[in-house]
Design an enzyme around this catalytic site. Structure first.
Site, PDB file in Angstrom:
ATOM      1  N   GLN A 122      -8.227  -7.419   0.037  1.00  0.00           N
ATOM      2  CA  GLN A 122      -7.778  -7.153  -1.337  1.00  0.00           C
ATOM      3  C   GLN A 122      -8.930  -6.634  -2.179  1.00  0.00           C
ATOM      4  OE1 GLN A 122      -5.902 -10.804  -2.590  1.00  0.00           O
ATOM      5  NE2 GLN A 122      -4.119 -10.469  -1.272  1.00  0.00           N
ATOM      6  N   ARG A 146       0.824  -1.210   0.000  1.00  0.00           N
ATOM      7  CA  ARG A 146       0.000   0.000   0.000  1.00  0.00           C
ATOM      8  C   ARG A 146       0.859   1.262   0.000  1.00  0.00           C
ATOM      9  NH1 ARG A 146      -2.558  -4.441   1.606  1.00  0.00           N
ATOM     10  NH2 ARG A 146      -4.821  -4.500   1.659  1.00  0.00           N
ATOM     11  N   ASP A 161      -3.886 -15.283   7.546  1.00  0.00           N
ATOM     12  CA  ASP A 161      -2.642 -15.788   6.964  1.00  0.00           C
ATOM     13  C   ASP A 161      -1.861 -16.671   7.941  1.00  0.00           C
ATOM     14  OD1 ASP A 161      -3.200 -14.534   4.594  1.00  0.00           O
ATOM     15  OD2 ASP A 161      -2.054 -12.738   5.077  1.00  0.00           O
ATOM     16  N   ARG A 201       4.149 -19.564   3.240  1.00  0.00           N
ATOM     17  CA  ARG A 201       3.716 -19.744   4.639  1.00  0.00           C
ATOM     18  C   ARG A 201       3.677 -21.226   5.039  1.00  0.00           C
ATOM     19  NH1 ARG A 201       2.927 -14.514   5.711  1.00  0.00           N
ATOM     20  NH2 ARG A 201       1.609 -13.276   4.336  1.00  0.00           N
ATOM     21  N   ARG A 220      -6.139 -18.311  -9.003  1.00  0.00           N
ATOM     22  CA  ARG A 220      -6.893 -17.698  -7.901  1.00  0.00           C
ATOM     23  C   ARG A 220      -8.004 -16.785  -8.427  1.00  0.00           C
ATOM     24  NH1 ARG A 220      -2.772 -15.471  -3.598  1.00  0.00           N
ATOM     25  NH2 ARG A 220      -4.712 -15.303  -2.430  1.00  0.00           N
TER      26      ARG A 220
HETATM   27  C1  S3P Z   1      -4.123  -9.216   2.034  1.00  0.00           C
HETATM   28  C2  S3P Z   1      -5.391  -9.685   2.279  1.00  0.00           C
HETATM   29  C3  S3P Z   1      -5.710 -11.094   2.546  1.00  0.00           C
HETATM   30  C4  S3P Z   1      -4.462 -11.870   2.935  1.00  0.00           C
HETATM   31  C5  S3P Z   1      -3.322 -11.598   2.004  1.00  0.00           C
HETATM   32  C6  S3P Z   1      -2.954 -10.120   2.047  1.00  0.00           C
HETATM   33  C7  S3P Z   1      -3.912  -7.793   1.754  1.00  0.00           C
HETATM   34  O1  S3P Z   1      -6.240 -11.684   1.369  1.00  0.00           O
HETATM   35  O2  S3P Z   1      -4.743 -13.239   2.977  1.00  0.00           O
HETATM   36  O3  S3P Z   1      -2.186 -12.354   2.365  1.00  0.00           O
HETATM   37  O4  S3P Z   1      -2.755  -7.329   1.738  1.00  0.00           O
HETATM   38  O5  S3P Z   1      -4.906  -7.092   1.545  1.00  0.00           O
HETATM   39  P1  S3P Z   1      -7.804 -11.616   0.986  1.00  0.00           P
HETATM   40  O6  S3P Z   1      -8.149 -10.206   0.679  1.00  0.00           O
HETATM   41  O7  S3P Z   1      -7.940 -12.515  -0.218  1.00  0.00           O
HETATM   42  O8  S3P Z   1      -8.543 -12.145   2.175  1.00  0.00           O
END
Ligand code: S3P
Length: 434
Positions: A172, A29, A317, A393, A125
Site C-alpha cells: 500500500q 488497482r 493476509d 478474515r 490504522r
Molecule cells: C494490500 C497490501 C497489504 C495487505 C492488504 C492489501 C494491497 O497491506 O495486507 O490486505 O492491496 O496493497 P500492507 O501494504 O499494509 O502490507
C-alpha cells in the site's frame, strides 16, 4: 453490516469444484488505473466487495463514469491523468486500507482539495508511513495526530520525485508513492526492505506507464498518459486460502478451486502449507500479466513448522487461516516477524490468540507473532463461540475452524465477510458435505 451469528457445523469433507471472487488488491488497482487512463476500460472478474466499492465510489465522486455491461464486468470511462474533479464531500474509505493509502498517493498531486476518512477500524490504522514520504515529495497533507490517523486533508499541489527507502515492506505504501510518482517531476525511486506484492507495477505497465523494477527497488517516471485496457482479474488467492485450509484439515476432502491468481508475491500460503505437509497441486497454470491457475487440494496430515517474516510476507493476509491450519497440525507452529499483523483490520495476533483460545486451542502470543499447539493428526478442536471483531478474515478463518471441530464454531458479527467475499457462507455450504 450487522447480521445474526452464524454457526459452522462439522463437515465430512469439502468436495467438488468452486471459484472464488476476483482479487481484491487487483480490483482496486484496476479501478484506479482505468479511471485516470484515456479511453474506456472493461474489467472482468471485478470483486464487488465492500472495500472495492469504496474505491469505485471515490472515483465516481470525482467525476468518473462506470457501468456494469454484464454482472461480471465493469466498464470505466477514464477521464485521463488530469481529468479528476474536486469531490464535493469527504471520501469515505470504509474498512479499506488500500483505498485510503493508495488514494492519498493519487490525490496529493491533483490540483484540488480532498479529505479521506474511514470506519472505526481504519481510523486507528497508521497513515504516517504514507503521509511522511508524500510530504517529502512536496505534498501538503494534514491529519489527526500529525498525519498519523484519518481523516486526512490534502491540498493538492505539484510534487517532485524522491529516492525513498521504506521502513516496512508494504504494497500500500509502495503503491501510494508510485501513483504520486506518475505526476512528480523527475524520477521516484522506492526501495523496500523486502519485496511486497507487485500488482501495482504489473498494472501500471499494462496501462503503459514507464516503470523499472529490480529486486526490491522500483523506479517510476513522470507519465503523460495511461491507455485504457481490457483486464481480466483472476480469483483472489486470499479468498481461496479459506477453502484450501478447510479442505486440508477436514478428512475426506478433495476440492478444486478454479481460476485463482498465482502471482509469486502472493503465493506464500501454498509454500507454507506444503512445508506443513499439504497435498496441493496447481493445474492449468497460465503466465498472463497476472499468472493464474486451478488449485487442487486433498485432506492432509499437517505438521507444525517455524515461519519467519520473509516467508510470511507473500502470505501476510493469510495469517488468520494459517493459524487455523496450525491448530490441526501435529506439534507446535511458531510464526515470527509478523509485527505488521497488529495494525491490520484488527490486531490479528491478539485476536487470533483470543478466538482460538475460545475454541479450545492452546496459543502463546508473542510480540511479533504467535505459537500454536496443534490438535495432532486427525484431531478435532473443541469449538465454541467467537467474535469476528469486525474483521472479515478472522470471521472466515474461524468458519473454517468449525469444519473439523467437535461442537461447531459460532461466529458473531459475521457480516464483515462482505468486505472481501460476499457470499462466503453460501459457497462454504455448497462444498461442505454433512
Ligand atoms: C494490500 C497490501 C497489504 C495487505 C492488504 C492489501 C494491497 O497491506 O495486507 O490486505 O492491496 O496493497 P500492507 O501494504 O499494509 O502490507
Amino acid at each position: 453490516m450487522t447480521r445474526e451469528a452464524i454457526k459452522v457445523f462439522p463437515s465430512d469433507g469439502l468436495r467438488g469444484e468452486i471459484s472464488v471472487p476476483g482479487d481484491k488488491s487487483i480490483s482496486h488497482r484496476a479501478v484506479i488505473m482505468a479511471s485516470i487512463a484515456t479511453g474506456t476500460s472493461v474489467i472482468s472478474g471485478f470483486l464487488e466487495g465492500e472495500d472495492n466499492m469504496r474505491t469505485v465510489e471515490a472515483f465516481r465522486a470525482m467525476g468518473v463514469r462506470m457501468e456494469r455491461p454484464s454482472p461480471s464486468e465493469l466498464s470505466i470511462e477514464g477521464v485521463g491523468m488530469h481529468g479528476l474533479r474536486e469531490p464535493d464531500d469527504v471520501l469515505y474509505a470504509g474498512n479499506s486500507g488500500t483505498t485510503a493509502r493508495l488514494m492519498a498517493g493519487l490525490l496529493a498531486p491533483q490540483p484540488f482539495f480532498s479529505v479521506i476518512t474511514g470506519d472505526g477500524s481504519l481510523r486507528k490504522r497508521p497513515m504516517k508511513r504514507v503521509v511522511g514520504p508524500l510530504s517529502l515529495m512536496g505534498a501538503s497533507i494534514a491529519g489527526r495526530a500529525g498525519g498519523e490517523y484519518l481523516p486526512i486533508a490534502i491540498n493538492g499541489n505539484g510534487l517532485r520525485g524522491i529516492s525513498y527507502t521504506t521502513p516496512v515492506a508494504s504494497a500500500q505504501l509502495k503503491s501510494a508513492l508510485l501513483l504520486a510518482g506518475l505526476y512528480a517531476e523527475g524520477e521516484t525511486v522506492i526501495e523496500e526492505p523486502r519485496r511486497s506484492r507487485d500488482h501495482t507495477e504489473r498494472m501500471l505497465r499494462l496501462f503503459g506507464a514507464r516503470l523499472d523494477s529490480e529486486g526490491t527497488r522500483v523506479t517510476v517516471r513522470k507519465t503523460d498518459e495511461l491507455k485504457a485496457r481490457t483486464v481480466h482479474i483472476p480469483g483472489d488467492i486470499s479468498s481461496a486460502a479459506f477453502f484450501i485450509v478447510g479442505a486440508l484439515v477436514t478428512p475426506g476432502s478433495e476440492l478444486v478451486i478454479k481460476g485463482v491468481g498465482l502471482n509469486p508475491t502472493r503465493c506464500g500460503i501454498i509454500d507454507i502449507l506444503r512445508k506443513m505437509g499439504a497435498a496441493i497441486d496447481v493445474l492449468n497454470a497460465t503466465d498472463d500479466w497476472e499468472p493464474s491457475g486451478d488449485i487442487r487440494v486433498r485432506s492432509s496430515e499437517l505438521r507444525g513448522v517455524e515461519i519467519d517474516g520473509a516467508e510470511l510476507l507473500p502470505a501476510i493476509d493469510e495469517f488468520p487461516v494459517l493459524c487455523v491450519a496450525a491448530s490441526f497440525a501435529r506439534g507446535s507452529t511458531t510464526i515470527r516477524g509478523a509485527g505488521e499483523l497488529r495494525v491490520k483490520e484488527s490486531d490479528r495476533i491478539a485476536v487470533m490468540s483470543e478466538v482460538l483460545g475460545n475454541t479450545g486451542v492452546e496459543t502463546e502470543e508473542l510480540e511479533d507473532g504467535i505459537v500454536i499447539r496443534g490438535a495432532g493428526s486427525g484431531g478435532r478442536i473443541e469449538g465454541g463461540s467467537v467474535s469476528s471483531h469486525g474483521d472479515h478474515r478472522i470471521a472466515m478463518a474461524m468458519a473454517v475452524a468449525g469444519l473439523w471441530s467437535r461442537n461447531g464454531v459460532e461466529i458473531e458479527d459475521p457480516g464483515c465477510v462482505d468486505v472481501s467475499f460476499p457470499g462466503f457462507f453460501d459457497s462454504l455450504d455448497r462444498v461442505a458435505s454433512r
